[in-house]
Structures are given as structure tokens and as C-alpha cells.
Write a protein that holds these residues in place. Structure first.
Motif, PDB file in Angstrom:
ATOM      1  N   ARG A 189       2.717   0.846   9.289  1.00 56.04           N
ATOM      2  CA  ARG A 189       3.478   2.047   9.574  1.00 56.04           C
ATOM      3  C   ARG A 189       3.044   3.263   8.739  1.00 56.04           C
ATOM      4  N   GLY A 190       3.082   4.407   9.372  1.00 60.80           N
ATOM      5  CA  GLY A 190       2.849   5.666   8.657  1.00 60.80           C
ATOM      6  C   GLY A 190       1.419   6.162   8.673  1.00 60.80           C
ATOM      7  N   GLY A 191       0.535   5.430   9.326  1.00 59.04           N
ATOM      8  CA  GLY A 191      -0.823   5.919   9.495  1.00 59.04           C
ATOM      9  C   GLY A 191      -1.784   5.701   8.336  1.00 59.04           C
ATOM     10  N   PRO A 192      -1.718   4.547   7.654  1.00 63.23           N
ATOM     11  CA  PRO A 192      -2.711   4.321   6.582  1.00 63.23           C
ATOM     12  C   PRO A 192      -4.136   4.267   7.127  1.00 63.23           C
ATOM     13  N   GLY A 193      -4.296   3.847   8.393  1.00 61.58           N
ATOM     14  CA  GLY A 193      -5.638   3.793   8.984  1.00 61.58           C
ATOM     15  C   GLY A 193      -6.270   5.171   9.012  1.00 61.58           C
TER      16      GLY A 193
ATOM     17  N   GLU B 104      -6.995  -4.900  17.547  1.00 58.25           N
ATOM     18  CA  GLU B 104      -8.451  -4.686  17.491  1.00 58.25           C
ATOM     19  C   GLU B 104      -8.786  -3.254  17.080  1.00 58.25           C
ATOM     20  N   LEU B 105      -8.070  -2.308  17.689  1.00 63.44           N
ATOM     21  CA  LEU B 105      -8.403  -0.899  17.465  1.00 63.44           C
ATOM     22  C   LEU B 105      -7.677  -0.325  16.252  1.00 63.44           C
ATOM     23  N   GLY B 106      -6.623  -1.031  15.821  1.00 62.11           N
ATOM     24  CA  GLY B 106      -5.918  -0.601  14.617  1.00 62.11           C
ATOM     25  C   GLY B 106      -4.821   0.402  14.871  1.00 62.11           C
ATOM     26  N   LEU B 107      -3.845   0.034  15.700  1.00 59.13           N
ATOM     27  CA  LEU B 107      -2.699   0.916  15.974  1.00 59.13           C
ATOM     28  C   LEU B 107      -1.410   0.223  15.558  1.00 59.13           C
TER      29      LEU B 107
ATOM     30  N   ASN C 179     -10.572   7.804  14.104  1.00 58.76           N
ATOM     31  CA  ASN C 179     -10.249   9.013  14.884  1.00 58.76           C
ATOM     32  C   ASN C 179      -8.966   9.689  14.426  1.00 58.76           C
ATOM     33  N   LEU C 180      -8.482   9.256  13.293  1.00 58.89           N
ATOM     34  CA  LEU C 180      -7.342   9.886  12.636  1.00 58.89           C
ATOM     35  C   LEU C 180      -6.064   9.869  13.483  1.00 58.89           C
ATOM     36  N   VAL C 181      -5.885   8.827  14.256  1.00 58.62           N
ATOM     37  CA  VAL C 181      -4.617   8.649  14.966  1.00 58.62           C
ATOM     38  C   VAL C 181      -3.528   8.524  13.909  1.00 58.62           C
ATOM     39  N   ARG C 182      -2.477   9.302  14.062  1.00 57.62           N
ATOM     40  CA  ARG C 182      -1.507   9.405  12.964  1.00 57.62           C
ATOM     41  C   ARG C 182      -0.666   8.139  12.759  1.00 57.62           C
ATOM     42  N   PHE C 183      -0.733   7.225  13.693  1.00 55.43           N
ATOM     43  CA  PHE C 183      -0.041   5.957  13.466  1.00 55.43           C
ATOM     44  C   PHE C 183      -1.019   4.781  13.518  1.00 55.43           C
ATOM     45  N   SER C 184      -2.220   5.036  13.013  1.00 53.68           N
ATOM     46  CA  SER C 184      -3.204   3.950  12.966  1.00 53.68           C
ATOM     47  C   SER C 184      -2.975   3.092  11.727  1.00 53.68           C
ATOM     48  N   SER C 185      -3.347   1.831  11.862  1.00 58.19           N
ATOM     49  CA  SER C 185      -3.051   0.880  10.790  1.00 58.19           C
ATOM     50  C   SER C 185      -4.327   0.415  10.091  1.00 58.19           C
TER      51      SER C 185
ATOM     52  N   MET D 269       0.844  -1.187   0.000  1.00 59.62           N
ATOM     53  CA  MET D 269       0.000   0.000   0.000  1.00 59.62           C
ATOM     54  C   MET D 269       0.885   1.246   0.000  1.00 59.62           C
ATOM     55  N   VAL D 270       0.527   2.205  -0.833  1.00 63.07           N
ATOM     56  CA  VAL D 270       1.277   3.466  -0.872  1.00 63.07           C
ATOM     57  C   VAL D 270       0.293   4.630  -0.732  1.00 63.07           C
ATOM     58  N   PHE D 271       0.684   5.626   0.029  1.00 63.40           N
ATOM     59  CA  PHE D 271      -0.164   6.796   0.287  1.00 63.40           C
ATOM     60  C   PHE D 271       0.735   7.887   0.836  1.00 63.40           C
ATOM     61  N   LYS D 272       0.222   9.071   0.987  1.00 61.71           N
ATOM     62  CA  LYS D 272       0.993  10.104   1.678  1.00 61.71           C
ATOM     63  C   LYS D 272       0.696   9.988   3.164  1.00 61.71           C
ATOM     64  N   SER D 273       1.769   9.889   3.944  1.00 60.42           N
ATOM     65  CA  SER D 273       1.596   9.551   5.356  1.00 60.42           C
ATOM     66  C   SER D 273       1.209  10.760   6.205  1.00 60.42           C
ATOM     67  N   PRO D 274       0.148  10.614   7.002  1.00 60.34           N
ATOM     68  CA  PRO D 274      -0.200  11.703   7.923  1.00 60.34           C
ATOM     69  C   PRO D 274       0.763  11.807   9.104  1.00 60.34           C
ATOM     70  N   LEU D 275       1.544  10.785   9.336  1.00 58.08           N
ATOM     71  CA  LEU D 275       2.522  10.833  10.424  1.00 58.08           C
ATOM     72  C   LEU D 275       3.768  11.593   9.988  1.00 58.08           C
ATOM     73  N   THR D 276       4.233  11.334   8.763  1.00 58.34           N
ATOM     74  CA  THR D 276       5.522  11.868   8.327  1.00 58.34           C
ATOM     75  C   THR D 276       5.411  12.972   7.286  1.00 58.34           C
TER      76      THR D 276
END
Lengths: 602, 440
Positions: free
Chosen positions: A192-196, A346-349, A175-181, A84-91
Motif C-alpha cells: 500500500r501507498g506506492g513503494p514500487g 507480476e507487474l507490481g500493483l 512507470n511510477l504508478v502511484r499504487f505500485s508495490s 518498509m517506511v517511505f513518503k507515499s506518492p499516493l498520499t
């Protein structure tokens, strides 16, 4: 393109625009497959063509690309992994996680090679993909459910003859946690990188896939010669035939400690008591909470741990999770770590960033930079395993201090005006190997396209503990730049073939070259694959430069530059001049200019 | 100072001790045989020879085992010195010669034994390998002596032979070599024995050695990959990258293993590891622990005075991502590369391991003819990581480490040894090779 023109691929890209609720197909151009192979390469190319690099990662402009490879759908060992590739909200740079399980195989069986998702829905939706039909379905009822519940709901009562596989987010992504999976098969993570959070921002809860489309192999004899080679070698190598099955990745704990790379208390040192490590080792997990080993689709290595803690069942925890939420937080309680790990799934972190962020919070708290009034009911001291599970919930729900931790360690430390306590590179938390104990690994973290990642940055540390004949000096300035480039390239090839890193402990690229060439009927020689890897690395770099980062970000946190640890009875740190020298040589090894800008691809 | 105060300096003692031990390790001496000689200037400026004492153990020399007889007259020094002192004194009188050595080069001796009625004039030995061809001039004279140890006939004949050849052989006794240095004399002994060993291996494999010798004589360039440069007298302790302590250690470790495991004769072969602008290079890869060899830092760009061997290293690095290269003249591979399966006329294209470890590691090893195109060579390195070149040695590459590339010649040697042994026993190699390997 169709099957006869380019075997190994279906030749179709599925495009979904959530803003317009539009579903379309377009052909996968042979040139893209020829030049980028599949998986990470193909996803990066298509992402690059679609994205505005300066877009807000949590807005509609962000693009998610999930790609499979020509090996997926064959019997090539471990060939089940999607990328999966995306622009990361974490980085703020490229996000590029890779995941096993069964979803990618099922997606390819639906008749597509690549999925491109753009836009943003106004309400929670899921995407349902099968060879017969693709649908965007409103799913408000699923919003708020965890990844396990979501998966159960969406796989219940399948249509006759159908078997569903689910990719979904939990509340952390919502909830837009920046390292959610993004979770697959409940417990596999594009981590890694917050795809969730990117899924969450698009109000995309889940993607369900089904299908039975087969892959046509062009040259069976060539394919089978590579397959035979790979199976023969995997049955022989201790790591692939036995060790991972018996001990899982957690078997590495003591090995990494022996080579003095195991972080402690937010990377303040690398010192652990043996009896503490005994409490969290792979051997202990096997004796205490293991129910059975299991595997991803098509994998004989079987590194997964099905475990049970106090009646609660789950998978894992893996090495990275245990170290980052354990010793790196001063915690040596396997049950507490496992429960927190279950909750993260379960929660996706992402468990690495979770552990790194929590360790940062603990150090900030101990040093008095997070006032006690902000702690809430939590005792944020190193060694307090009781808070692990609760912190997962607080971060996911963004409650109290959890709301700041949900931003990741860099923004947390910056918020409290001490960013130097974030052990991150490009805002991504460093995984569970102390870079001071290996120049090569340090350079890998520095130059990883996604921020500090041991997999995208080159799993150089593996050469130090079970590299076998490939063991390399850990402190060679001459050797490190080329060594890490080669490890990164091997990783790019593996990610682009949709195969597991662990196969690399049995053999290198040669059998894959035969299989890929046999399946596609094209010449994917090892030399050609290296060219492809270089091309992909440069493309990732160009994207990152377009987002605004430069050579200065290819560095290590000040702790690693200024504070020494003991390795082999010597004090070691990585001073700035070493960083500058290695970085410069690395750029040159890649064919980039002195600022790290690729010359050969624009 | 009186002559009785013979006193070698530490450097000389160290050199004799280390070359002596190396000759035992390479198995070209027995416990007490052979001798080593160097030109020596005593404390009063008088020219002497430094020579090992008769019956001294070359693997465990003490300072008192080195004697310093006069080069020009018979003095008391000759009581204790080697029984072949007279021969060596005459060898040292040859122009440009500063050292000589006599070794029991077993493989060469065995291959040149005959059961002819004596006296007789044995045939010279013609090497079939590139090291022997280029470093020994393609021929080793062989002489029979009625008294083959220290005899007046030997004093007359051997220096004469060495005035025209680097090495000469006393039938059923051993080889004499000359050198600008003692290490060069030792180098020539090792190369000579290596040539004998290769011919013995070829004969075990039923290679038509005489036919091969004929081909070499008529067109050596068609049988060997490239002409070899002459042995270079260099500072064996020179190290141009001392700050890279771990790598220096790796180089010496690798070199010692190559020598001790006989993967390449003394000071032959080469290993390197690359950085982005330079490479670290050991031009004499086969290095006994105590002798070592030069460790150089060299530009990756081609230079006019690059040897062919160095050219190949640079070319591989230019065209590929490999980080390490090892080239060894593995004698078993050299012999095996000329093998033809019984009843088949086709040149060997691949060596298929019949042992478990070899099969696990390689499945197959490609074999290239002496003259080949460089693209094929690179392609095979990419696909197999190791290539055997007929008359060109074993080239191995790796993406990471010296250890990784050392493994290639080491494994190839074993693989070839097992195949040669099986064939020697009359076993059918085709039956023993995994069937699948023919597609690998």
C-alpha cells in the motif's frame, strides 16, 4: 553496539545513497531499539530522522527504510515480516507497509537490522547484500521485466552455498504508478501507498540478499517460555490451527457479508445475492482453483493459496483483492479476479487500490462523468469481469485512460471533477469493509497514519466477526475511540515485532513480551510495549502533520456521511457530528491536542 | 374500600416476583419454602405487611400469593400468610427496617449443622471472606429451636438477634435477614450463603479455617484487601447512558451472567468500560435480569466520595490502556487463594489450571496477598489480564469489551472448581499441573 551488548539485534544499519553510489554502515543505537523495538517502530524513527517531510516522494530526497525486528531469526512463530517506511506518492504522507515471505529473514541473516536507501540512481540498479559484501550493480537488462522474471533471473545460478532472496519492482513501479508495490518472493507485496513507484523513481529495480548470520538469545528460558505459550495457543485456536490453512483469507467473504460490511459497486451499497457470493467464496476457491496451501517463512498458519487458473499458476487471490476487484466492481467471477490478481503480482500493483480505483472509474463512467470517448476499447461498466486483466496492463503501462487510473482514485475522480466518487481517505482507497457498519472500523480508517488502511488503522472489523470474547458493540460512541486506539497499538506492536496479524486471533501480547524480553535480555513487558506503541503512533502523526495535513483530513468520504446502508434492519450512515465527536475523543485518548497534534513528542 | 380487596400494585408484585425468582436462581430456596416481607400501606393508609403466602412458589409468584395481614393485630390475613408471619411482623417493628426475608441458605446451613445432643447452643458462624465480614458484621448468630418453624420461641429470639445483626440463622432451617428494602434483605441472604459456601470450599481444601478466623479477628485488615462500603439503596433501574443501547444491553447481559453463574453474590462486584473522559460503571455488577442495578456514567477523575472499588477502576484506567474491567468476588477463588499444597508452607502465588479450557486460556493465574503494592498488581494485570487477590476478589481487565472481561471470573471459577474437586478426591494437583506452567 554488538551482539553481547544487545542480543536480538546485529547492531548495524546499512545505508545506501544511490545518488552518490555510496555504501556505508552505522551502528544501531541501543536507545532506538529500546524505544522503538524494531520493524515499524525502528523504521519510522530512522525515517523521521532522515527525511524532509515536504520532499517530493518521487524525487531523490525521499528515503526508504526497511527494518527487521529482534524476533526475526529466532523460532518465534511468523516472525519473518519486514517493515518498509517511505513518503507515499499516493498520499503524500507516511507510507508504511508490512510484508511476510522470506526476504526480511534473509536480510537480517546478512548481518544487518535496518536498510536505509536515499538518493536516486541515474540508471537502473540492484543492490546485492551479503555478509561479505554490499554492492550497487547496474541492471539495465532487468528494467522492464516483471517481478517474477526479475526474481527468476536474480536467483538463477547462485554462488556456492548461497541462497538468494529478492525484493523487486515490476513495470508498474518503473512507470511510477502511484499504487505500485514492491514484491518479495514473487507474490508477497509491500503493497500500500506506492513503494514500487518510490523504488522506480530511484531507478532501484531489486534488492538481493543472502547470508547465514545467527541471532544470539540472551535468556533462553524466558524466551522459550513465551515460545511454548505461543505455540500451545496457536495449536489450539481454530483460526491459527486450521481455518486459514483450509479456507485462506477468502473464507471471510460470507462472514463479512453476514455482518453487512461487504462493499458493492464502489461502496454504493452492501447488498449481494447469496449465489453470487458462492461463486467467489473461499469454499469455492478450495474446490476449484486451489492447488495447495503454503506459508511465509516460519509460519504454521499457512494462509497462502497456491492456485491454478486455466493452466496459469499463481498465488491468491486474498480476501481484500477478491472483494475490491470483485463485488466492489460488481464482479463475481473468481477466475477473472484470480487472473487479474496474478497479473497485479507480476507487474507490481497494490490490488486494494487497483480495485478501488477501478470501481471509482466504473461509477464515474456509469454516471457519464468519464466520457465514452475516453474509455478506449474498454466497457467500464460495473460487472464487466472481462476488463480486469486488461486494466492491470493499461494502468501499468499508463496507456490511455490507464494513465489517469495509475494516479489512484482520488486524482482520477478529481481529474473528472467529481472527487466525491473516490472512496478514499487521504487519497488512499478504502479496503473491503464498509465503515458504515462499524463506528470503530470507520474511526480506524479515519485515523490510520497511512490513509485508509485496515491494518495500520486497526483491524477493528476482526472484533466484529471473530473477536470471540473481544466482540465489541459496532455503534458505541463511548467505546470506539479507545477500542480503535488499542487495536492500532496492538497492530503497531505486531508490526514492530515482525509478526503476523493472525497470531492475534490466538493470543495477545503476553507471549511476545516474554520472547522479546528473553531474546534481548531487556524488559519488553506488555506495559512497555504499549508505551512504545503510543510513541510510534505519535511519531507517525508528527511526520504527517509536518507534510501539511491536519484534523480535517481525518474524515470519511461524503458517501459514508450522507448515504445510508442497511445494517441489522436499520439505516446507518456516519454523519459529520459523529465523525467530529469520535475524532476529538480519539485524539484525547492518544494524548494529542484538539487538532490531533501530539503533546508528548516533538 | 373493604380489606378483602387486597391489591398489590404492579411494582410490588414485580418486585416480589423478581426477587423470588432470583432467590431460586441463586439456590437459596426450594420450590415452596422461605418468605419475603415488606412494610405496606393499604388504600386506607393503614400499615400492613406484604408477605408471601404459606407454601407459595417463590419462583412463580402470582398476585394472589401476596397477603396483607395487619402489623398490629391478628386478622384474617394470617390464615393464608406464611407460617412465619409473626416473626416477620416483629422484625418489621425494628427501627429502620422495611423488609425481611427468610431463605434456606443451604451452604450456610450445611456448614453449621452439628450432631450435638439437643438442646444445645450452637457456635455462631464467623465468615472468612470480606463480603461476609464487612456486610454481616463478621458474625452470624446460630440458634437451635425445638420447634424450628414459626414457633413462639422463634418469634422471641429472631427479632432480638436481628436487632443486633443483619442476618441470623436457625440451625438446620435457614436464615432470616432484615433490610431497608427487600433487595437489601435478599442481598444479605446471598452474602450469608456465599460465606457458608466459601468456608465449605476451604474445608475441602484443608485450609485451617479456625486459624484463619483467629487471624481475621486479631487483624482483619491484614486478611482483606480493603474495607467494603455498606450496601447502598439505589434505583436499580437507573441508567445514565440510555442512548448507548448496545452497551446498556451488554451491561445487563454481563450482570445477569455474573449473578446466574454465581461469579459474585447478588449486587456485589463491579464492571466498567471506559471512554476518554468518563466511564460507564455498574457498581452492583451481579444483577439478575429482572432486577438490574444502577448503570452510572462517572468521571474518570478521582472524587472524594469514590468507593475503594471505584478508586481501583479509575486507577487502572489512569495507568493503563485497558478499556474494560470486571471485579467479582468469586467464592471458589476466594477459598482457593488460601490453599497450601500438602507439605508446603508457602502461600499460594499462582493457580495453575488442570483442565483443558483453563490451560488454554490462562496457563497460570497469579495470586496476590491481601496487602500488596499497586505496581505489582498492575504489572500482573498487564501480563496475565486476571489476578486473584486473597481477600480481594478476582480482577480482570481487557483491551476491548465487557464480554472479554466477564470471561475472566467465569473461567477462574471453573479452574478453581476443578482443582478443588480433584483435591477433594485425593488427587495430586502437582502431578496434574502442566510442568511448563511453572515457568509461564
Amino acid at each position: 553496539m554488538n551482539i553481547s551488548s544487545f542480543p536480538g539485534y546485529h547492531g548495524k544499519i546499512l545505508q545506501i545513497d544511490l545518488s552518490k553510489a555510496n555504501i556505508s554502515e552505522k551502528p544501531l543505537m541501543p536507545g532506538v531499539a529500546e524505544e522503538y523495538l524494531g520493524g515499524r517502530g525502528m523504521a519510522t524513527r530512522l525515517f523521521f530522522d532522515e527525511i524532509d517531510p515536504i520532499c517530493d516522494p518521487l524525487e531523490a530526497d525521499n528515503v526508504i527504510v526497511i527494518a527487521t525486528s529482534p524476533l526475526i531469526g529466532t523460532h518465534a512463530p511468523t516472525a519473518c515480516r519486514g517493515h518498509m517506511v517511505f513518503k507515499s506518492p499516493l498520499t503524500g504522507i507516511i507510507g508504511s507497509p508490512n510484508c511476510g515471505g522470506s526476504w526480511a529473514h534473509a536480510f537480517k541473516s546478512s548481518g544487518y537490522d535496518v536498510l536505509v536507501i536515499k538518493g536516486k540512481s541515474s540508471e537502473p540498479v540492484m543492490i546485492d547484500i551479503s555478509p561479505e559484501q554490499v554492492k550497487i550493480i547496474p541492471q539495465a537488462k532487468l528494467w522492464g521485466l516483471d517481478a517474477h522474471e526479475t526474481t527468476d533471473r536474480l536467483t538463477a545460478d547462485p554462488e556456492k552455498g548461497k541462497e538468494y532472496r529478492i525484493l523487486c519492482i515490476g513495470p508498474a513501479g518503473e512507470n511510477l504508478v502511484r499504487f505500485s508495490s514492491v514484491m518479495n518472493d514473487k507474490n508477497r507485496a509491500y503493497g500500500r501507498g506506492g513503494p514500487g513507484a518510490v523504488f522506480g523513481s530511484k531507478k532501484l529495480k531489486a534488492i538481493r540478499v543472502s547470508g547465514r548470520r545467527k541471532i544470539f538469545v540472551k535468556d533462553e528460558e524466558r524466551y522459550k517460555s513465551g515460545l511454548d505459550q505461543s505455540q500451545y495457543l496457536m495449536r489450539s485456536a481454530p483460526i491459527t490451527k486450521r481455518l486459514m490453512r483450509e479456507l485462506g483469507t477468502l473464507g471471510l467473504i460470507k462472514l463479512i457479508d453476514i455482518i453487512e460490511m461487504l462493499p458493492h459497486r464502489n461502496f454504493q451499497d452492501n447488498l449481494h445475492r447469496d449465489d453470487d457470493l458462492d461463486k467467489i467464496s473461499g469454499e469455492t476457491l478450495r474446490k476449484t482453483i486451489l492447488e495447495k496451501a503454503s506459508a511465509c517463512y516460519g509460519c504454521s498458519i499457512a494462509c497462502q493459496r497456491r492456485t491454478n487458473v486455466g493452466g496459469k499458476k499463481g498465488e491468491g487471490p486474498e480476501y481484500e483483492t477478491v472483494v475490491m476487484t470483485g463485488p466492489n466492481c460488481g464482479i463475481y467471477d473468481l477466475n477473472a479476479i484470480a487472473r487479474a490478481h496474478y497479473r497485479c503480482n507480476e507487474l507490481g500493483l497494490d490490488t486494494i487500490s487497483f480495485g478501488g480505483t477501478l470501481a471509482c472509474a466504473m461509477e464515474l463512467s456509469e454516471k457519464g462523468y468519464i466520457p465514452k470517448k475516453d474509455w478506449g476499447q474498454m466497457n467500464l461498466s460495473f460487472g464487466n469481469g472481462d476488463i480486469l486483466e486488461k486494466m492491470v496492463d493499461l494502468i501499468t503501462a499508463r496507456k490511455g485512460l490507464g494513465d489517469i487510473l495509475a494516479e489512484g482514485s482520488y486524482r482520477l475522480a478529481e481529474h473528472f471533477q467529481h472527487p466525491e466518487y473516490s472512496m478514499s481517505i487521504k487519497k488512499m482507497e478504502i479496503p473491503a469493509y464498509d465503515p458504515r457498519a462499524s463506528f470503530t472500523q470507520a474511526l480506524g480508517y479515519m485515523t490510520s497514519p497511512t490513509g485508509a488502511c485496515h491494518l495500520r488503522g486497526g483491524y477493528a472489523v476482526s472484533l466484529a466477526f471473530f473477536g470471540g470474547t473481544k466482540e465489541i458493540p459496532r455503534f458505541s460512541l463511548l467505546q470506539s475511540p479507545i477500542a480503535i486506539r488499542n487495536m492500532q497499538n496492538l497492530g503497531i506492536i505486531q508490526d514492530s515485532l515482525g509478526i503476523c496479524r493472525f497470531t492475534g486471533f490466538a493470543f495477545s501480547t503476553e507471549p511476545w513480551a516474554r520472547m522479546a524480553s528473553g531474546i534481548t535480555g531487556r524488559n519488553f513487558s506488555t506495559a512497555r510495549m504499549e508505551e512504545i506503541a503510543n510513541r510510534i503512533a505519535s511519531l507517525e502523526r508528527i511526520f504527517n502533520i509536518k507534510t501539511g495535513i491536519g484534523a480535517d483530513e481525518d474524515t470519511l468520504p461524503m458517501r459514508f456521511q450522507q448515504e445510508s446502508i442497511i445494517v441489522g434492519e436499520k439505516e446507518t450512515r456516519i454523519p459529520e457530528e459523529t465523525i467530529v465527536k469520535m475524532r476529538k475523543d480519539y485524539y484525547q485518548a492518544r494524548g494529542w491536542d484538539e487538532q490531533g497534534v501530539p503533546r508528548n513528542l516533538q | 374500600m373493604k380489606d378483602k380487596h387486597w391489591k398489590a400494585n404492579e411494582a410490588l408484585i414485580h418486585l416480589f416476583q423478581t426477587v423470588g425468582r432470583a432467590s431460586l436462581l441463586y439456590d437459596i430456596q426450594d420450590s415452596h419454602c422461605g418468605n419475603m416481607v415488606m412494610r405496606w400501606i393499604d388504600e386506607r393508609g393503614k400499615e400492613r405487611m406484604a408477605i408471601t403466602a404459606t407454601g407459595s412458589q417463590k419462583g412463580d409468584l402470582e398476585p394472589e400469593h401476596i397477603c396483607f395481614p395487619s402489623l398490629k393485630e391478628t386478622d384474617f390475613g394470617y390464615y393464608k400468610a406464611s407460617s412465619e408471619s409473626d416473626i416477620h411482623a416483629k422484625i418489621l417493628a425494628l427501627e429502620g427496617v422495611n423488609a425481611s426475608m427468610h431463605c434456606h441458605t443451604k451452604d450456610l446451613i450445611i456448614d453449621t449443622l452439628d450432631d450435638e445432643k439437643k438442646p444445645s447452643r450452637p457456635e455462631p458462624f464467623y465468615p472468612t471472606d470480606p463480603l461476609g465480614y464487612y456486610h454481616l458484621g463478621g458474625i452470624i448468630p446460630v440458634d437451635w429451636f425445638a420447634l424450628p418453624s414459626g414457633s413462639p420461641q422463634m418469634v422471641k429470639v429472631i427479632p432480638d438477634r436481628l436487632s443486633r445483626h443483619p442476618v441470623t440463622l436457625v440451625q438446620a432451617h435457614g436464615a432470616f435477614s432484615k433490610g431497608r428494602t427487600l433487595t437489601e434483605a435478599f442481598f444479605l441472604q446471598c452474602v450469608a450463603n456465599n460465606s457458608g459456601y466459601i468456608v465449605r470450599m476451604m474445608k475441602k481444601l484443608d485450609v485451617d479455617v479456625e486459624d484463619l478466623r483467629g487471624k481475621i479477628k486479631s487483624d482483619p485488615h491484614a486478611q482483606f484487601s480493603y474495607p467494603l462500603h455498606e450496601y447502598r439503596i439505589e434505583d436499580d433501574e437507573a441508567c445514565q447512558f440510555p442512548k448507548e443501547e448496545e452497551l446498556v444491553k451488554e451491561f445487563y447481559k454481563t450482570g445477569a451472567r455474573i449473578f446466574e453463574s454465581r461469579l459474585s453474590a447478588f449486587h456485589t462486584g463491579s464492571v466498567s468500560i471506559r471512554g476518554v473522559n468518563t466511564m460507564f460503571y455498574a457498581p452492583n455488577a451481579s444483577m439478575p435480569r429482572e432486577i438490574g442495578g444502577p448503570l452510572l456514567e462517572i468521571s474518570l477523575s478521582p472524587e472524594n466520595d469514590d468507593t475503594k472499588e471505584l478508586e481501583i477502576h479509575k486507577f487502572i484506567y489512569k495507568e493503563t490502556n485497558f478499556q474494560a474491567i470486571c471485579h467479582c468476588w468469586v467464592p471458589e477463588a476466594e477459598a482457593h487463594a488460601k490453599f497450601r499444597y500438602p507439605g508446603e508452607s508457602k502461600a499460594l502465588e499462582r493457580i495453575i489450571p488442570i483442565d483443558a479450557e483453563g490451560s488454554y486460556l490462562y496457563l497460570v493465574i497469579p495470586v496476590l496477598p491481601p496487602v500488596h503494592d499497586i505496581e505489582t498488581f498492575l504489572q500482573l494485570l498487564h501480563d496475565y489480564k486476571v489476578v486473584v487477590v486473597q481477600g480481594g476478589g478476582v480482577w480482570g481487565v481487557g483491551s476491548q469489551s465487557l464480554s472479554e472481561v466477564l470471561h475472566h471470573p467465569s473461567s477462574v471459577r471453573e479452574i478453581c472448581l476443578y482443582r478443588i474437586g480433584a483435591y477433594e478426591r485425593g488427587l495430586d494437583l502437582r502431578k496434574m499441573e502442566p510442568k511448563k506452567a511453572h515457568n509461564w
